[in-house]
Scaffold this motif. Structure first.
Motif, PDB file in Angstrom:
ATOM      1  N   UNK A  57       0.829  -1.199   0.000  1.00  9.87           N
ATOM      2  CA  UNK A  57       0.000   0.000   0.000  1.00  9.87           C
ATOM      3  C   UNK A  57       0.868   1.256   0.000  1.00  9.87           C
ATOM      4  N   UNK A  58       1.902   1.257   0.836  1.00  9.70           N
ATOM      5  CA  UNK A  58       2.797   2.418   0.900  1.00  9.70           C
ATOM      6  C   UNK A  58       3.468   2.674  -0.447  1.00  9.70           C
ATOM      7  N   UNK A  64      -0.155   7.930  -4.965  1.00 11.65           N
ATOM      8  CA  UNK A  64      -1.322   8.453  -5.674  1.00 11.65           C
ATOM      9  C   UNK A  64      -2.139   9.357  -4.761  1.00 11.65           C
ATOM     10  N   UNK A  65      -2.360   8.915  -3.540  1.00  6.99           N
ATOM     11  CA  UNK A  65      -3.122   9.706  -2.573  1.00  6.99           C
ATOM     12  C   UNK A  65      -2.385  10.995  -2.256  1.00  6.99           C
ATOM     13  N   UNK A  66      -1.097  10.893  -2.067  1.00  5.45           N
ATOM     14  CA  UNK A  66      -0.284  12.051  -1.730  1.00  5.45           C
ATOM     15  C   UNK A  66      -0.311  13.080  -2.862  1.00  5.45           C
ATOM     16  N   UNK A  67      -0.306  12.614  -4.102  1.00  4.48           N
ATOM     17  CA  UNK A  67      -0.308  13.507  -5.260  1.00  4.48           C
ATOM     18  C   UNK A  67      -1.624  14.271  -5.382  1.00  4.48           C
ATOM     19  N   UNK A  68      -2.709  13.732  -4.833  1.00  3.94           N
ATOM     20  CA  UNK A  68      -4.010  14.380  -4.937  1.00  3.94           C
ATOM     21  C   UNK A  68      -4.159  15.553  -3.984  1.00  3.94           C
ATOM     22  N   UNK A  69      -3.269  15.668  -3.006  1.00  2.82           N
ATOM     23  CA  UNK A  69      -3.364  16.773  -2.052  1.00  2.82           C
ATOM     24  C   UNK A  69      -3.228  18.105  -2.780  1.00  2.82           C
TER      25      UNK A  69
END
Length: 85
Positions: A57-58, A64-69
């Motif tokens: 997951x990491x 991907x989640x981090x890029x959406x910030x």
């Protein structure tokens, strides 16, 4: 097995039932801190933890989640329009 953690909402409910008073969750936390209580952290990791799934997951999902910030944009937090020049 039933979840037996003492959460702030559960403590709030108990205090309400026993003493017929109402506090906010933040108020309960303030009372607990005032009396020397603190949050607790498990001493060990859960037996069910799948470390390989966590690492996957990491590596694959988190970027991907981090890029959406939303990135910070230059400007003022004020809602007023800047003076015209």
């Amino acid at each position: 097995m039933e979840d037996q953690r003492w959460t702030l909402p559960r403590i709030k409910t108990l205090i309400g039932c026993l003493f017929h008073v109402t506090y906010t969750v933040e108020g309960i936390w303030a009372l607990l801190k005032h009396h020397g209580w603190s949050w607790q952290q498990p001493a060990r990791r859960a037996i069910e933890r799948d470390q390989s799934a966590v690492e996957l997951w990491k590596r694959e999902v988190w970027p991907t989640v981090k890029a959406l910030r939303r990135l910070a944009e230059p400007g003022s937090p004020s809602r007023m329009k800047p003076p015209s020049r």
